[in-house]
Enzyme design. Structure first.
Site, PDB file in Angstrom:
ATOM      1  NE  ARG A   4       9.099 -25.237 -13.722  1.00 19.50           N
ATOM      2  CZ  ARG A   4       8.731 -26.144 -14.615  1.00 19.50           C
ATOM      3  NH1 ARG A   4       8.453 -25.768 -15.853  1.00 19.50           N
ATOM      4  NH2 ARG A   4       8.645 -27.413 -14.292  1.00 19.50           N
ATOM      5  CE  LYS A   5      13.532 -19.630  -7.034  1.00 16.52           C
ATOM      6  NZ  LYS A   5      13.643 -21.098  -6.886  1.00 16.52           N
ATOM      7  CG  PHE A   6       5.509 -19.234 -13.412  1.00 16.91           C
ATOM      8  CD1 PHE A   6       5.542 -19.840 -14.662  1.00 16.91           C
ATOM      9  CD2 PHE A   6       4.959 -19.932 -12.344  1.00 16.91           C
ATOM     10  CE1 PHE A   6       5.029 -21.124 -14.841  1.00 16.91           C
ATOM     11  CE2 PHE A   6       4.443 -21.215 -12.525  1.00 16.91           C
ATOM     12  CZ  PHE A   6       4.476 -21.809 -13.763  1.00 16.91           C
ATOM     13  CB  ALA A   7      10.418 -14.520 -14.221  1.00 16.65           C
TER      14      ALA A   7
ATOM     15  CB  ILE B 153       4.027 -10.953 -20.373  1.00 13.08           C
ATOM     16  CG1 ILE B 153       4.061 -12.012 -21.499  1.00 13.08           C
ATOM     17  CG2 ILE B 153       5.093  -9.887 -20.580  1.00 13.08           C
ATOM     18  CD1 ILE B 153       3.575 -11.499 -22.835  1.00 13.08           C
ATOM     19  N   GLY B 154       1.872 -12.027 -18.403  1.00 17.65           N
ATOM     20  CA  GLY B 154       0.693 -12.832 -18.078  1.00 17.65           C
ATOM     21  C   GLY B 154       0.382 -13.903 -19.104  1.00 17.65           C
TER      22      GLY B 154
ATOM     23  CB  THR C  11       8.809 -30.657  -7.574  1.00 20.20           C
ATOM     24  OG1 THR C  11       7.736 -29.783  -7.967  1.00 20.20           O
ATOM     25  CG2 THR C  11       8.239 -31.775  -6.720  1.00 20.20           C
TER      26      THR C  11
ATOM     27  NE  ARG D 132      22.407 -27.766  -2.231  1.00 19.42           N
ATOM     28  CZ  ARG D 132      23.072 -26.702  -2.661  1.00 19.42           C
ATOM     29  NH1 ARG D 132      24.259 -26.875  -3.233  1.00 19.42           N
ATOM     30  NH2 ARG D 132      22.564 -25.495  -2.529  1.00 19.42           N
TER      31      ARG D 132
ATOM     32  CG  ASP E 270      16.207 -29.011  -5.453  1.00 25.19           C
ATOM     33  OD1 ASP E 270      14.982 -29.075  -5.670  1.00 25.19           O
ATOM     34  OD2 ASP E 270      16.705 -28.094  -4.775  1.00 25.19           O
TER      35      ASP E 270
END
Ligand code: S5P
Length: 263
Positions: A93-96, A98-99, A62, A231, A39
């Protein structure tokens, strides 16, 4: 025997997803269940850390959207290092959404995540459409998805029934969802999910913004298959220190695994 007490190589037969299989094989080959989360915000430092920790990791995590000087060359160099050192890549990327939106975020834009990242992850907040959207892009490319079932941070809402819902949602998409970001083993005895656990550090309890740390031996004992360390590895300084820290976490993580499965 439940996955908790099985070796990584014996668990290969439980997985059909190409990214999950490649990860299990890499873990065995390198005797490493360490994922380093890099990070940092400049390309030079990013590549320095990846090259330093490369020999000790099975996976590099990443956050490509924090790089100030992101460019196509960075992706080429990351992929070259992944071949040189033999590790997989996980864009956190923690997508969150709608499709339809996550399809675009995963496949397009400046980063085209699906084209280089073996694994990515998603929140379950939107419901199962997020998984079908991501799968429509990722499955044809042999990619895998992790669902965020629990988080390491203080006050997280991802617990209890929310965590159970994540497991149920994963069951509906078994070829693409390979496991969870979680703090412990999830699922029933006959199921084999890969558990990747962040919030790992030796000698610190947390940071000033809610992060909470456990040791490698604690989380592997609870069921982590891969420990994610940020870290704790790269904050130490120059390339040699970073390399040495990564190797220390690799040894700790592997010893905890051997203890868990009794070998
Ligand atoms: O619950 C979580 C999930 C994730 S993916 N807690 C986390 O800390 N992470 C990520 O793991 C976080 O975004 C960061 O990249 C890494 C932990 O970094 P560290 O420096 O605290 O070890």
């Amino acid at each position: 025997t439940p996955p908790h007490s099985q070796t990584y190589s014996s668990r290969l037969s439980n997985h059909t997803n190409p990214a999950a299989r490649a990860l299990l094989q890499c873990i065995e080959r390198k005797r490493s269940n360490l994922c380093v989360s890099v990070d940092v915000s400049t390309k030079a430092r990013f590549l320095e850390v990846v090259d330093a920790v490369g020999p000790s990791v099975c996976l590099i995590k990443t956050h490509m959207d924090i790089l100030e000087d992101f460019d196509a060359d960075l992706l080429e160099q990351l992929q070259a290092l992944s071949k040189k050192h033999d590790f997989l890549i996980f864009e956190d990327r923690k997508f969150a959404d709608i499709g339809n939106t996550v399809v675009l975020q995963y496949s397009k834009g400046t980063q085209r995540i699906a084209s280089w990242s073996h694994l990515t992850n998603a929140h379950i907040v939107p419901g199962p459409g997020i998984i079908s959207g991501l799968a429509s892009v990722g499955l044809p490319l042999g990619r895998g998805l992790l669902l965020l079932a629990e988080m390491s941070s203080e006050g997280t809402l991802a617990r209890g029934e929310y965590t159970d819902a994540a497991v149920r949602m994963a069951r509906g998409a078994r070829e693409f969802v390979v496991g969870f970001i979680a703090q412990r083993r999830l699922g029933e005895e006959g199921e084999d999910w890969l558990i990747l656990t962040p919030g790992v550090q030796l000698g610190a309890a947390g940071d000033t913004m809610g992060q909470q740390y456990n040791t490698p031996s604690k989380v592997v004992g609870e069921g982590a298959d891969v420990i994610i360390v940020g870290r704790g590895v790269y904050a130490k300084g120059g390339k040699e220190e970073v390399r040495a820290e990564a190797e220390r976490y690799r040894r700790e993580g592997w010893a905890a695994y051997e203890k868990r499965v009794g070998i």
